[in-house]
Design an enzyme around this catalytic site. Structure first.
Site, mmCIF file in Angstrom:
data_model
loop_
_atom_site.group_PDB
_atom_site.id
_atom_site.type_symbol
_atom_site.label_atom_id
_atom_site.label_comp_id
_atom_site.label_asym_id
_atom_site.label_seq_id
_atom_site.Cartn_x
_atom_site.Cartn_y
_atom_site.Cartn_z
ATOM 1 N N GLU A 1 0.829 -1.212 0.000
ATOM 2 C CA GLU A 1 0.000 0.000 0.000
ATOM 3 C C GLU A 1 0.861 1.259 0.000
ATOM 4 O O GLU A 1 0.635 2.214 0.739
ATOM 5 C CB GLU A 1 -0.993 -0.018 1.168
ATOM 6 C CG GLU A 1 -1.995 -1.159 1.046
ATOM 7 C CD GLU A 1 -3.089 -1.136 2.099
ATOM 8 O OE1 GLU A 1 -2.888 -0.519 3.159
ATOM 9 O OE2 GLU A 1 -4.148 -1.737 1.859
ATOM 10 N N GLU B 1 -5.136 -8.025 -0.437
ATOM 11 C CA GLU B 1 -6.012 -7.836 0.711
ATOM 12 C C GLU B 1 -7.427 -7.651 0.190
ATOM 13 O O GLU B 1 -7.658 -6.817 -0.684
ATOM 14 C CB GLU B 1 -5.599 -6.623 1.546
ATOM 15 C CG GLU B 1 -4.227 -6.732 2.176
ATOM 16 C CD GLU B 1 -3.877 -5.521 3.030
ATOM 17 O OE1 GLU B 1 -4.781 -4.695 3.256
ATOM 18 O OE2 GLU B 1 -2.729 -5.402 3.450
#
Length: 661
Positions: A338, A428
């Protein structure tokens, strides 16, 4: 996923005037550019008249409609105003009637630029279901129809706050997407029965699968479960097959955790507020599963990247290298996962250098069982994503996070992956806001099992199926978010095993031949290693002077702002940020209470005060809040100075925050 920043995008309110003429006529107000005004008299007479539109003074389509009319098409942009008679916020609309497709085939429907929630049924099939607060978003679903035969169609929509818009498009077989035309829409029900739900049409065939390191064979994909040991154990103990991979996390960053390599330095479980993790247990408890590790490599100031890039943290990098090499199974290492999330502090240049150094170091130590994953947050990209790319020689897989429904970033990574010939991992994924055990939704209260499945899972797996040429692994987060201190109430409970209906549908998906999901098996590693290409020659660690730390002071161009801390009651304080002369796309509050763990949350825009706000609750008298803001201005992201606020006894009014440089 380590930051508790809710991924609910914030939206800026604007000021749009409602047409006086439209109010007089009692029409729903469409934007001038939408083209949804009545057709001119000279146009050919359509065979259809449109759809019946019912507008409600609430978000739940409850009670008697405040207005009912026939809309020729669904193509509206109300801005801040909303339809006449309901105000600009907290309303809902149902469009219903019949639809006549011109030809046989699979039709793709789009609820384009829809803000907020939307549901669409065509021929009795739940084609789209995104009943949640979200920004203007293009969502799609597919259904097979017979040409010339009318079918039932219903589109439901709600608006919470801010901008409001809704549009219905379709792409007939072999054609580009367009607004569903009036001639195909009929406001009168013909009395025919609504057909029962049926299996969705098969996704388009795949002409070419991408290749890569430790990639499943063509026509197959890897199923991974995480993100903590409790969630994985509950999944397996609940009667679901041991997954093809398990997820864990590790940290090479000072000041984030009690020690570096937290969770992967020794054989001890740790819990940073998001469930127990320990890489050694993943390896020992699931001997026939691959390992997927999220590696956090930046501290709260962003300085840690330089220490990795110039070799000062090699002792920690080497520890991981030996751990993976000694075990020998395929590992997917998500380095600086991320990286584009504003709650992290990944400077693109520093991130690329650190990523490359870790890969070079692993190669220098002879580690040949690791695939390197470049994972974006896919929430909001404020810089061209290529700025963070370490290069084709360093990246084996791309990755995304999939929580809510913002397909533009997903599509950006899909296009990037195909262009670079890289497989993509959904690193995710979880149905944010849904509690599978309690059958509730964070935004909408009680929901049925079917609403849970079709509200998130069905759309998610349809997206995976359609992009299976490049999406070759999915990591699902199976956990009780509500019980973990880091997350609060937004994330819900995503444990598949707690809901019999969802568990049954999940097992159906695991057996779906479209994907050929791979779970744990004695021959899994050998199968994946067949795809292992040779690694490039490692690059030596560069030498030179120690980089100068980057200042955290605002840089020129950051803009000016006012900010403060406002006591709401004895245990609650409201942080606020008011920009001067610019409109940020987001504002994030980073704060610690009494020197504890750093918290990171997006602020919400308060239109009445024209400022961004976030409320901190549960404060004790005398508690010290250390905080600063991160915000976007014209593309770049900036950090404010640090401030402190001491919670006082019950008072009213604004308490000044003390600036600290």
């Amino acid at each position: 996923m380590r930051s508790p920043v809710p991924r609910v995008a914030q939206r800026r309110r604007g000021l749009l005037l409602t047409s006086i003429l439209a109010l007089i006529l009692g029409l729903f107000v469409a934007s001038p550019s939408s083209g949804s005004a009545a057709e001119p008299a000279a146009a050919a007479m359509p065979s259809g008249d449109g759809l019946k539109g019912e507008c409600f003074n609430n978000k739940t389509l409850s009670g008697t409609p405040s207005a009912t009319r026939v809309d020729p098409v669904v193509d509206f942009n109300w801005g801040q105003s909303g339809p006449p008679g309901v105000g600009g916020d907290n309303f809902s609309i149902r469009w219903s009637g019949m639809l006549m497709p011109p030809s046989d085939g699979v039709y793709t429907f789009y609820t384009t630029t829809t803000d907020d929630g939307v549901r669409l049924w065509v021929d009795g099939q739940p084609v789209i279901s995104r009943w949640a607060v979200m920004p203007a978003t293009r969502i799609k679903g597919r259904v097979e129809l017979k040409g010339g035969q009318k079918v039932h169609v219903t589109m439901e929509y709600f608006e919470s706050a801010g901008e409001a818009s809704a549009k219905l498009e379709w792409a007939p077989p072999g054609k580009a997407a367009e607004r569903v035309p009036q001639q195909a829409l009929f406001s009168q029900d013909d009395g025919s029965p609504v057909p029962p739900p049926r299996d969705p049409p098969p996704p388009p065939p795949v002409d070419h699968y991408v290749s890569g390191r430790f990639i499943p064979p063509d026509g197959k994909a890897l199923m991974v479960v995480g993100q903590d040991l409790g969630g994985i154990q509950g999944y397996v103990d609940g009667g679901l097959p041991a997954p093809g991979g398990t997820t864990t996390y590790c940290d090479i960053a000072e000041a984030n955790q009690p020690y570096i390599l937290y969770g992967c330095r020794d054989d001890e479980r740790v819990d940073y507020g998001a469930g127990p993790v320990n890489a050694y247990e993943n390896l020992s408890d699931y001997p026939n599963s691959t390992l997927v590790m999220g590696l956090y490599i930046v501290d709260n100031s962003g300085q840690n990247l330089a220490k990795i890039a110039d070799g000062r943290d090699d002792q920690y990098v080497d520890h991981l290298a030996h751990l993976f090499k000694d075990d020998g199974r395929p590992v997917y290492l998500r380095i600086g996962y991320e990286f584009d999330g504003p709650w992290n502090h990944y400077d693109p240049t520093g991130y690329v250098k650190a990523f490359r150094h870790i890969v070079d170091r692993f190669r220098l130590l002879g580690v040949d069982n690791v695939a390197y994953v470049w994972q974006a947050a896919t929430y909001m990209t404020t810089k061209p994503i290529e700025q963070w790319y370490p290069g084709d020689d360093y990246v084996d897989w791309t990755g995304v996070s999939y929580f809510q429904y913002f397909p533009a970033p997903y599509d950006q990574m899909l296009e990037f992956s195909r262009a670079h010939g890289k497989p993509m991992m959904v690193a995710e994924s979880t149905p944010q806001g849904y509690d599978l055990d309690a059958r509730t939704n964070y935004w909408n209260g009680a929901v049925t099992d079917e609403e849970i499945w079709y509200g998130w899972y069905a759309g998610f797996f349809d997206w995976v199926h359609e992009n299976r040429d490049v999406v070759r692994a999915v990591a699902y987060i199976n956990t009780e978010w509500n019980a973990q201190a880091m997350w609060g109430g937004l994330w819900g409970d995503s444990r598949v095993e707690t809901n019999p209906y969802i568990k049954g549908k999940w097992l159906d998906e695991l057996n779906n031949p479209v994907m050929g999901w791979m779970n744990a098996s004695p021959d899994l590693f050998a199968t994946l290693k067949k795809s292992n290409p040779p690694q490039p020659t490692p690059t030596p660690t560069p030498t030179g002077p120690t980089p100068t730390p980057t200042s955290t002071e605002p840089t020129p161009g950051a803009g000016t702002f006012d900010q403060g801390a406002e006591q709401v009651n004895a245990t609650t304080v409201r942080l606020w940020f008011k920009p001067d002369g610019f409109t940020p796309k987001f504002v994030v509050a980073h704060y610690k209470v009494d020197g504890g763990d750093q918290q990171n949350y997006f602020l919400t825009f308060n239109s009445a005060e024209q400022r961004w706000e976030y409320t901190i609750s549960g404060l004790m008298a005398g508690a010290e809040v250390d905080y600063y803001f991160q915000y976007e201005k014209d593309g770049p992201q900036y950090d404010s100075p640090h401030y402190t606020y001491t919670n006082a006894a019950p008072v009213s009014g604004v308490l000044a925050a003390v600036a600290r440089r």
